[in-house]
Design a protein around this motif. Structure first.
Motif, PDB file in Angstrom:
ATOM      1  N   GLY A 108      51.897 113.559  42.163  1.00  0.00           N
ATOM      2  CA  GLY A 108      51.239 112.256  42.577  1.00  0.00           C
ATOM      3  C   GLY A 108      50.904 111.714  41.129  1.00  0.00           C
ATOM      4  O   GLY A 108      51.748 111.598  40.170  1.00  0.00           O
ATOM      5  N   ARG A 109      49.567 111.312  40.989  1.00  0.00           N
ATOM      6  CA  ARG A 109      49.149 110.547  39.711  1.00  0.00           C
ATOM      7  C   ARG A 109      48.919 111.502  38.597  1.00  0.00           C
ATOM      8  O   ARG A 109      49.202 111.311  37.312  1.00  0.00           O
ATOM      9  CB  ARG A 109      48.044 109.685  39.773  1.00  0.00           C
ATOM     10  CG  ARG A 109      48.387 108.428  40.682  1.00  0.00           C
ATOM     11  CD  ARG A 109      47.127 107.487  40.944  1.00  0.00           C
ATOM     12  NE  ARG A 109      46.073 107.730  39.996  1.00  0.00           N
ATOM     13  CZ  ARG A 109      44.687 107.439  40.520  1.00  0.00           C
ATOM     14  NH1 ARG A 109      44.613 107.105  41.408  1.00  0.00           N
ATOM     15  NH2 ARG A 109      43.929 107.603  39.321  1.00  0.00           N
ATOM     16  N   LYS A 110      48.469 112.668  38.837  1.00  0.00           N
ATOM     17  CA  LYS A 110      48.054 113.758  37.927  1.00  0.00           C
ATOM     18  C   LYS A 110      48.887 115.124  38.099  1.00  0.00           C
ATOM     19  O   LYS A 110      49.524 115.205  36.914  1.00  0.00           O
ATOM     20  CB  LYS A 110      46.475 113.957  38.265  1.00  0.00           C
ATOM     21  CG  LYS A 110      45.398 112.803  37.865  1.00  0.00           C
ATOM     22  CD  LYS A 110      44.940 113.120  36.618  1.00  0.00           C
ATOM     23  CE  LYS A 110      43.890 111.619  36.469  1.00  0.00           C
ATOM     24  NZ  LYS A 110      43.403 111.808  35.227  1.00  0.00           N
TER      25      LYS A 110
END
Length: 180
Positions: free
Chosen positions: A109-111
Motif C-alpha cells: 500500500g502507501r506505507k
C-alpha cells in the motif's frame, strides 16, 4: 518580618520546583532498541521481562498513550523496575533478528509494515499494540489499543508479577484484583 516571609516563600517555591523536577525525571521510562533489550536479557543474571510498544508515526492514539500512560509516574516506575521497555515502529525499515529468523520491512500500500510487528501482533495490525514477553523472549500476550494508566498497570502487573502463572486474566480481573 514581611521581607523575611517573602524570602522564605521563594526558597520553599524553589525547593518544590526542584523536588518535582527530580521526581519527574526519576520516573521517566528509558526506552531501548530491540537489540539493546535482547542483549540485556541475554547477559544479566536476573533478566527482566520485555515490553514492546508497537506504534507508528501517524497514530494519534499512540501519541496519546505515550503522553497519558507511559508518562504517568506510577506506570513509569513500575515498568522501569520490571521490564526492558522497547519502542518499535510497526513500519520500521531495519531488519530485526528474533529466535534465529530475520524479519524485514514489507512494502504494501502507501506505507508497508514490518514483519516482526505483524508476527508480534499475530497478524492484527492495529496501533498502538503493546506486547508482553517473558524473560526468555517468549510471547505472553499482545494487548491491542489505547490503555489508560490504571487498566494498563493492571495488565503490566498481571504479567510482571507472574500472576498469569496462577490465574487466567478473566479470573484475576473479575475478583477485583485489578484496579489497584
Amino acid at each position: 518580618m514581611k521581607a523575611l516571609f517573602s524570602e522564605s516563600k521563594k526558597y520553599i517555591s524553589l525547593f518544590a520546583v526542584i523536588l518535582v523536577c527530580t521526581f519527574t525525571q526519576a520516573q521517566e521510562v528509558k526506552w531501548l532498541t530491540w537489540n539493546e533489550a535482547t542483549a540485556l536479557a541475554a547477559t544479566e543474571k536476573n533478566p527482566k521481562k520485555v515490553f514492546i510498544d508497537v506504534y507508528t508515526d501517524w497514530c494519534g492514539w499512540c501519541k496519546k498513550m505515550d503522553k497519558d500512560t507511559f508518562q504517568n509516574p506510577e506506570v513509569a516506575a513500575y515498568m522501569s523496575t520490571n521490564y526492558y521497555m522497547v519502542k518499535m515502529d510497526g513500519e520500521g525499515k531495519d531488519p530485526i533478528e528474533y529466535k534465529g529468523k530475520t524479519y524485514k520491512f514489507v512494502p504494501s500500500g502507501r506505507k508497508g509494515y514490518h514483519e516482526f510487528a505483524a508476527a508480534l501482533m499475530q497478524g492484527r495490525m492495529s496501533y498502538p499494540t503493546t506486547i508482553f514477553l517473558d524473560e526468555k523472549l517468549n510471547m505472553l500476550s499482545p494487548v491491542p489499543g489505547y490503555q489508560k494508566p490504571g487498566p494498563f498497570l493492571d495488565i503490566a502487573r498481571y504479567f510482571g508479577d507472574d500472576i498469569y502463572k496462577e490465574k487466567d486474566w478473566k479470573t484475576y480481573s473479575a475478583k477485583g484484583n485489578s484496579g489497584k
